[in-house]
Design a protein around this motif. Structure first.
Motif, PDB file in Angstrom:
ATOM      1  N   ASN A  16       0.623  -1.392   0.382  1.00  0.00           N
ATOM      2  CA  ASN A  16       0.281   0.327   0.089  1.00  0.00           C
ATOM      3  C   ASN A  16       1.303   0.750   0.048  1.00  0.00           C
ATOM      4  OD1 ASN A  16      -2.718  -1.449   0.239  1.00  0.00           O
ATOM      5  ND2 ASN A  16      -1.708  -1.648   2.129  1.00  0.00           N
ATOM      6  N   LYS A  17       0.386   2.373  -0.654  1.00  0.00           N
ATOM      7  CA  LYS A  17       1.122   3.595  -0.443  1.00  0.00           C
ATOM      8  C   LYS A  17       0.500   4.354  -0.257  1.00  0.00           C
ATOM      9  CE  LYS A  17       1.604   3.572  -5.444  1.00  0.00           C
ATOM     10  NZ  LYS A  17       2.635   3.304  -7.149  1.00  0.00           N
ATOM     11  N   ILE A  18       1.121   5.447  -0.103  1.00  0.00           N
ATOM     12  CA  ILE A  18       0.051   6.965   0.116  1.00  0.00           C
ATOM     13  C   ILE A  18       0.657   8.437  -0.730  1.00  0.00           C
ATOM     14  CG2 ILE A  18       1.377   8.024   2.376  1.00  0.00           C
ATOM     15  CD1 ILE A  18      -1.611   8.719   3.451  1.00  0.00           C
ATOM     16  N   THR A  19      -0.111   9.521  -1.414  1.00  0.00           N
ATOM     17  CA  THR A  19       0.850  10.197  -2.117  1.00  0.00           C
ATOM     18  C   THR A  19       1.542  11.105  -0.507  1.00  0.00           C
ATOM     19  OG1 THR A  19      -1.227  11.706  -2.230  1.00  0.00           O
ATOM     20  CG2 THR A  19      -0.496   9.394  -3.937  1.00  0.00           C
ATOM     21  N   THR A  20       1.943  12.326  -1.419  1.00  0.00           N
ATOM     22  CA  THR A  20       1.981  13.286  -0.558  1.00  0.00           C
ATOM     23  C   THR A  20       0.871  14.502  -0.260  1.00  0.00           C
ATOM     24  OG1 THR A  20       3.781  13.793  -1.244  1.00  0.00           O
ATOM     25  CG2 THR A  20       3.418  15.235   0.078  1.00  0.00           C
ATOM     26  N   ARG A  21       0.511  14.507  -1.081  1.00  0.00           N
ATOM     27  CA  ARG A  21      -1.159  15.538  -0.751  1.00  0.00           C
ATOM     28  C   ARG A  21      -2.348  14.657  -0.430  1.00  0.00           C
ATOM     29  NH1 ARG A  21      -3.400  19.931  -0.588  1.00  0.00           N
ATOM     30  NH2 ARG A  21      -2.342  20.191  -2.754  1.00  0.00           N
ATOM     31  N   GLN A  22      -2.045  13.458  -0.325  1.00  0.00           N
ATOM     32  CA  GLN A  22      -3.246  12.941   0.236  1.00  0.00           C
ATOM     33  C   GLN A  22      -2.483  12.836   2.228  1.00  0.00           C
ATOM     34  OE1 GLN A  22      -3.049   9.127  -1.666  1.00  0.00           O
ATOM     35  NE2 GLN A  22      -4.914   8.668  -0.833  1.00  0.00           N
ATOM     36  N   LEU A  23      -1.280  12.998   2.212  1.00  0.00           N
ATOM     37  CA  LEU A  23      -0.832  12.823   3.891  1.00  0.00           C
ATOM     38  C   LEU A  23      -0.880  14.662   4.346  1.00  0.00           C
ATOM     39  CD1 LEU A  23       2.954  11.076   2.792  1.00  0.00           C
ATOM     40  CD2 LEU A  23       1.141  10.761   4.847  1.00  0.00           C
ATOM     41  N   LEU A  24      -0.766  15.742   3.495  1.00  0.00           N
ATOM     42  CA  LEU A  24      -0.964  16.805   3.201  1.00  0.00           C
ATOM     43  C   LEU A  24      -2.759  16.870   3.877  1.00  0.00           C
ATOM     44  CD1 LEU A  24      -0.070  19.430   3.155  1.00  0.00           C
ATOM     45  CD2 LEU A  24      -0.917  19.737   1.463  1.00  0.00           C
ATOM     46  N   ASP A  25      -3.809  16.409   3.262  1.00  0.00           N
ATOM     47  CA  ASP A  25      -4.583  16.463   3.661  1.00  0.00           C
ATOM     48  C   ASP A  25      -4.482  16.064   4.898  1.00  0.00           C
ATOM     49  OD1 ASP A  25      -5.617  17.980   1.366  1.00  0.00           O
ATOM     50  OD2 ASP A  25      -6.127  15.283   0.518  1.00  0.00           O
ATOM     51  N   LEU A  26      -4.139  14.804   5.476  1.00  0.00           N
ATOM     52  CA  LEU A  26      -4.277  13.942   6.062  1.00  0.00           C
ATOM     53  C   LEU A  26      -3.982  15.058   8.171  1.00  0.00           C
ATOM     54  CD1 LEU A  26      -3.526  10.453   5.675  1.00  0.00           C
ATOM     55  CD2 LEU A  26      -5.747  11.408   7.091  1.00  0.00           C
ATOM     56  N   LEU A  27      -2.958  14.900   7.442  1.00  0.00           N
ATOM     57  CA  LEU A  27      -2.217  16.238   8.588  1.00  0.00           C
ATOM     58  C   LEU A  27      -2.910  17.911   8.554  1.00  0.00           C
ATOM     59  CD1 LEU A  27       1.765  16.590   7.264  1.00  0.00           C
ATOM     60  CD2 LEU A  27       0.662  15.292   9.351  1.00  0.00           C
ATOM     61  N   GLU A  28      -3.428  18.356   8.052  1.00  0.00           N
ATOM     62  CA  GLU A  28      -4.516  19.670   8.516  1.00  0.00           C
ATOM     63  C   GLU A  28      -5.632  19.258   8.806  1.00  0.00           C
ATOM     64  OE1 GLU A  28      -4.525  20.876   4.080  1.00  0.00           O
ATOM     65  OE2 GLU A  28      -3.023  22.277   4.121  1.00  0.00           O
ATOM     66  N   THR A  29      -6.086  17.899   8.643  1.00  0.00           N
ATOM     67  CA  THR A  29      -7.063  17.220   9.384  1.00  0.00           C
ATOM     68  C   THR A  29      -6.920  17.091  10.545  1.00  0.00           C
ATOM     69  OG1 THR A  29      -7.718  16.371   6.891  1.00  0.00           O
ATOM     70  CG2 THR A  29      -8.530  15.245   9.292  1.00  0.00           C
ATOM     71  N   ASN A  30      -5.731  16.664  11.046  1.00  0.00           N
ATOM     72  CA  ASN A  30      -5.440  17.052  12.344  1.00  0.00           C
ATOM     73  C   ASN A  30      -4.611  17.573  13.279  1.00  0.00           C
ATOM     74  OD1 ASN A  30      -5.863  13.788  12.898  1.00  0.00           O
ATOM     75  ND2 ASN A  30      -4.845  13.016  10.804  1.00  0.00           N
ATOM     76  N   GLY A  31      -5.112  18.818  12.429  1.00  0.00           N
ATOM     77  CA  GLY A  31      -5.293  19.686  13.335  1.00  0.00           C
ATOM     78  C   GLY A  31      -3.520  20.968  12.749  1.00  0.00           C
ATOM     79  N   HIS A  32      -2.501  19.725  12.372  1.00  0.00           N
ATOM     80  CA  HIS A  32      -1.708  21.075  11.196  1.00  0.00           C
ATOM     81  C   HIS A  32      -1.628  21.796  10.529  1.00  0.00           C
ATOM     82  CE1 HIS A  32       1.247  18.064  13.876  1.00  0.00           C
ATOM     83  NE2 HIS A  32       0.643  16.795  12.856  1.00  0.00           N
ATOM     84  N   GLU A  33      -1.281  23.571  11.150  1.00  0.00           N
ATOM     85  CA  GLU A  33      -2.359  24.609  10.421  1.00  0.00           C
ATOM     86  C   GLU A  33      -0.863  25.325   8.881  1.00  0.00           C
ATOM     87  OE1 GLU A  33      -3.638  26.879  13.061  1.00  0.00           O
ATOM     88  OE2 GLU A  33      -5.607  25.660  13.550  1.00  0.00           O
ATOM     89  N   HIS A  34      -1.015  25.878   9.005  1.00  0.00           N
ATOM     90  CA  HIS A  34      -0.337  26.342   7.397  1.00  0.00           C
ATOM     91  C   HIS A  34       0.582  25.471   6.688  1.00  0.00           C
ATOM     92  CE1 HIS A  34      -2.231  29.645   9.846  1.00  0.00           C
ATOM     93  NE2 HIS A  34      -2.205  29.215  10.783  1.00  0.00           N
ATOM     94  N   LEU A  35       0.137  24.136   6.439  1.00  0.00           N
ATOM     95  CA  LEU A  35       1.709  23.458   5.697  1.00  0.00           C
ATOM     96  C   LEU A  35       1.523  23.927   4.415  1.00  0.00           C
ATOM     97  CD1 LEU A  35       0.419  19.894   7.362  1.00  0.00           C
ATOM     98  CD2 LEU A  35       2.247  21.429   7.380  1.00  0.00           C
ATOM     99  N   ILE A  36       2.506  23.787   4.393  1.00  0.00           N
ATOM    100  CA  ILE A  36       2.357  23.883   2.648  1.00  0.00           C
ATOM    101  C   ILE A  36       2.883  22.240   1.387  1.00  0.00           C
ATOM    102  CG2 ILE A  36       2.596  26.435   2.407  1.00  0.00           C
ATOM    103  CD1 ILE A  36       5.448  25.586   1.633  1.00  0.00           C
ATOM    104  N   MET A  37       2.398  21.317   0.473  1.00  0.00           N
ATOM    105  CA  MET A  37       3.322  20.789   0.287  1.00  0.00           C
ATOM    106  C   MET A  37       4.863  20.629   0.333  1.00  0.00           C
ATOM    107  SD  MET A  37       2.082  18.110  -1.524  1.00  0.00           S
ATOM    108  CE  MET A  37       0.743  18.255  -2.299  1.00  0.00           C
TER     109      MET A  37
END
Length: 98
Positions: A19-40
């Motif tokens: 299984n694998k995950i993209t950087t975009r998916q990881l960014l979305d998960l981090l933002e959903t879990n409270g990490h703010e002001h992130l960029i790709m």
């Protein structure tokens, strides 16, 4: 400390190979879990930094875009003996608290 926690959270979301995950998916998960002001690009740099350490089993599949990230199927556990003293102390402390 914020980047340390972000990187721990990143690792928490990366699946085992095949299984694998993209950087975009990881960014979305981090933002959903409270990490703010992130960029790709920040997430990409974190992933590249973690991969370069070579002690978390993190691998990138560059055969197609978007690249997919996974943890090596044969990776067993974190090897604290490979870390510098500050990182080893931080992970040992986290292990005791968790």
């Amino acid at each position: 400390m914020q980047s340390f926690q972000r990187r721990l959270d990143l690792l928490d979301h990366i699946p085992r190979y095949p299984n694998k995950i993209t950087t975009r998916q990881l960014l979305d998960l981090l933002e959903t879990n409270g990490h703010e002001h992130l960029i790709m690009r920040k997430v990409q740099r974190d992933l590249e930094a973690i991969e370069s350490l070579g002690m978390f089993g993190l691998e990138v599949d560059k055969r197609s875009k978007p690249y997919g990230w996974s943890i090596n199927l044969n990776w067993k556990k974190l090897n604290i003996s490979l870390m510098d003293a500050n990182s080893a102390l931080a992970f040992s402390t986290l292990k005791e608290v968790a």
